[in-house]
Design a protein around this motif. Structure first.
Motif, PDB file in Angstrom:
ATOM      1  N   THR A   1      40.177 -20.956  34.117  1.00 31.37           N
ATOM      2  CA  THR A   1      41.557 -21.385  34.355  1.00 31.37           C
ATOM      3  C   THR A   1      41.752 -22.814  33.864  1.00 31.37           C
ATOM      4  OG1 THR A   1      41.742 -19.923  36.268  1.00 31.37           O
ATOM      5  CG2 THR A   1      43.333 -21.739  36.128  1.00 31.37           C
ATOM      6  N   GLU A   2      40.815 -23.681  34.215  1.00 29.86           N
ATOM      7  CA  GLU A   2      40.884 -25.090  33.813  1.00 29.86           C
ATOM      8  C   GLU A   2      40.849 -25.234  32.293  1.00 29.86           C
ATOM      9  OE1 GLU A   2      41.333 -29.127  34.420  1.00 29.86           O
ATOM     10  OE2 GLU A   2      41.419 -27.569  35.953  1.00 29.86           O
TER      11      GLU A   2
ATOM     12  N   ALA B   1      36.736 -29.468  29.690  1.00 28.22           N
ATOM     13  CA  ALA B   1      36.988 -28.238  30.443  1.00 28.22           C
ATOM     14  C   ALA B   1      36.283 -27.058  29.778  1.00 28.22           C
ATOM     15  CB  ALA B   1      38.488 -27.979  30.558  1.00 28.22           C
TER      16      ALA B   1
END
Length: 151
Positions: free
Chosen positions: A121-122, A6
C-alpha cells in the motif's frame, strides 16, 4: 534496485515473506514425512496438501519482488536469514504438537502477509495488495483447519 524507500521496504518485506513460505513449506513437509499415530493418514494427507499450497506461492512472491525491481532470495542461507519461522529438525514429535506448531506458524504467516500488504500500500503496488488478500485467506484457512484438529 529502485531508489524509492517505500519500494525498497516492500521488496524487503516480500523477501521476508518468501523466506517464511519456504521455511514453512519445509517444516510442513518434514511433518508430512514424520507424522505417526492414530491420525497418521489424515495428517499425512493434510500436511502434504498444505505444503503444496505453500510451495505454489513461492514463485508468485518471488516474481512480485522481481516485478518491483528487486533481487530475490538466492540460497538456503538467505532464506534462513530472513525467515521468522523456527526450524524443527526432530524426526520424532507428537502429531498434535506438529499440528499446533503449524497452526502457530501459519498464524505468524498471516501477520507477515499483512505487513507485506501494508508495505505494498505504501509503495502503491496494488497488484501485491490484491494478491495479499488471497494469501491471507489461504493462510487463515490453514490456521482454521489446524485449530479444529488441535482443539
Amino acid at each position: 534496485m529502485p531508489g524509492d524507500n517505500a519500494t525498497k521496504a516492500l521488496i524487503d518485506s516480500l523477501n521476508g515473506l518468501l523466506a517464511d513460505y519456504f521455511a514453512l513449506y519445509l517444516k510442513t513437509k518434514n511433518y508430512h514425512w514424520h507424522v505417526a499415530g492414530p491420525q497418521f493418514r489424515d495428517l499425512h494427507l493434510l500436511f502434504d496438501e498444505q505444503a503444496a499450497e505453500l510451495f505454489a506461492l513461492t514463485d508468485v512472491i518471488g516474481e512480485r519482488v522481481r516485478k518491483n525491481g528487486g533481487a530475490t532470495l538466492t540460497s538456503i542461507g538467505s532464506i534462513a536469514g530472513k525467515t521468522v519461522i523456527k526450524d524443527d529438525d526432530r524426526p520424532k514429535i507428537d502429531a498434535i504438537a506438529m499440528v499446533k506448531a503449524l497452526r502457530d506458524d501459519n498464524a505468524t504467516l498471516v501477520e507477515r502477509i499483512r505487513a507485506a500488504k501494508a508495505a505494498a500500500t505504501e509503495a502503491g503496488d496494488n497488484a501485491t495488495e490484491g494478491m495479499a488478500d488471497d494469501w491471507t485467506d489461504e493462510a487463515q484457512k490453514r490456521v482454521w483447519f489446524l485449530t479444529q484438529i488441535a482443539s
